[in-house]
Design an enzyme around this catalytic site. Structure first.
Site, mmCIF file in Angstrom:
data_model
loop_
_atom_site.group_PDB
_atom_site.id
_atom_site.type_symbol
_atom_site.label_atom_id
_atom_site.label_comp_id
_atom_site.label_asym_id
_atom_site.label_seq_id
_atom_site.Cartn_x
_atom_site.Cartn_y
_atom_site.Cartn_z
ATOM 1 C CG ASP A 116 -0.012 15.057 15.854
ATOM 2 O OD1 ASP A 116 0.213 13.922 15.375
ATOM 3 O OD2 ASP A 116 -0.430 15.244 17.013
ATOM 4 C CB CYS A 129 -10.572 -8.797 3.748
ATOM 5 S SG CYS A 129 -12.219 -9.340 4.237
ATOM 6 N NE ARG A 189 -8.211 -11.172 6.167
ATOM 7 C CZ ARG A 189 -7.486 -11.540 5.117
ATOM 8 N NH1 ARG A 189 -6.176 -11.296 5.105
ATOM 9 N NH2 ARG A 189 -8.052 -12.147 4.091
#
Length: 218
Positions: free
Chosen positions: A145, A33, A39
């Site tokens: 997946d 960030c 963050r």
């Protein structure tokens, strides 16, 4: 910087860059960030806790880091509320983003398109490993997946390479420069409510990162 610009042919890697890539063994995730006190350390500490059993190394840095400063109080509280270790969150100290950190990472999670673009400017040949965390969440959610497992299996047994291949499979679906929805709001010097909003924007990305990493490594 648009996606078309970022996907132009990059300059050849230097000898040092090739060496750093060759030395990668442990799977690594880097969050980025601006100041590295809200963050990115929130994402870092939560992911570290959630992925600890897989031996993944998670770190963070800032493009304009407030070097040496700890996470803000609100960020620490939000991180621990999402499972981060309180001591880990309290021990965080901000640091600058430098290219070796990017070269070592199998996945770079930027908090905004601006951070993503700055990371790509430092290491343009690693563009397929750099996404905003909200962009990653959106793209990964579109993959089942089996697709992620197959991408990891094609890389062989080494954990870092398995994660790297899974990440490039996710990033390959990226088209265009993105939108405001790819950015996590910066809560620094703002209200607790904005901190909550910012953390909520991170949540889907944190969940999808854990999902992809577990599919690739577990």
């Amino acid at each position: 910087m648009g996606e078309e610009q970022r996907r132009e042919p990059a300059q050849p890697m230097t000898r040092r860059e090739r060496r750093l890539l060759a030395e990668r063994g442990v799977p690594r995730i880097l969050t980025v960030c601006t100041g590295n006190i809200c963050r990115s350390p929130l994402a870092e500490t939560v992911l570290r806790a959630r992925l600890r059993d897989l031996g993944v190394e998670v770190s963070s840095a800032g493009t304009h880091a407030v070097v040496g400063h700890e996470m803000t109080r609100q960020a620490q509280e939000l991180a621990t509320g999402r499972g981060a270790d309180a001591g880990d969150a309290a021990a965080h100290r901000a640091r600058f983003l430098v290219d070796p950190l990017l070269l070592e990472a199998d996945l770079v999670l930027a908090m905004s398109r601006e951070h993503r673009d700055e990371a790509v400017l430092l290491t343009p040949h690693r563009v397929h490993h750099v996404l905003t965390i909200r962009q990653f969440a959106r793209l990964a959610a579109e993959l089942d997946d089996d697709t992620i497992r197959s991408a990891a299996d094609a890389a062989g047994p080494l954990a870092a390479q398995r994660l790297s291949h899974a990440v490039t499979t996710v990033s390959a679906r990226s088209l265009g420069a993105g939108s405001d929805d790819d950015d996590v709001i910066d809560p620094y010097h703002r209200s607790d409510a904005v901190y909550e909003e910012s953390a909520a924007q991170l949540d889907p990305g944190l969940a999808q990162v854990e999902r992809v990493v577990r599919l690739a490594l577990a």
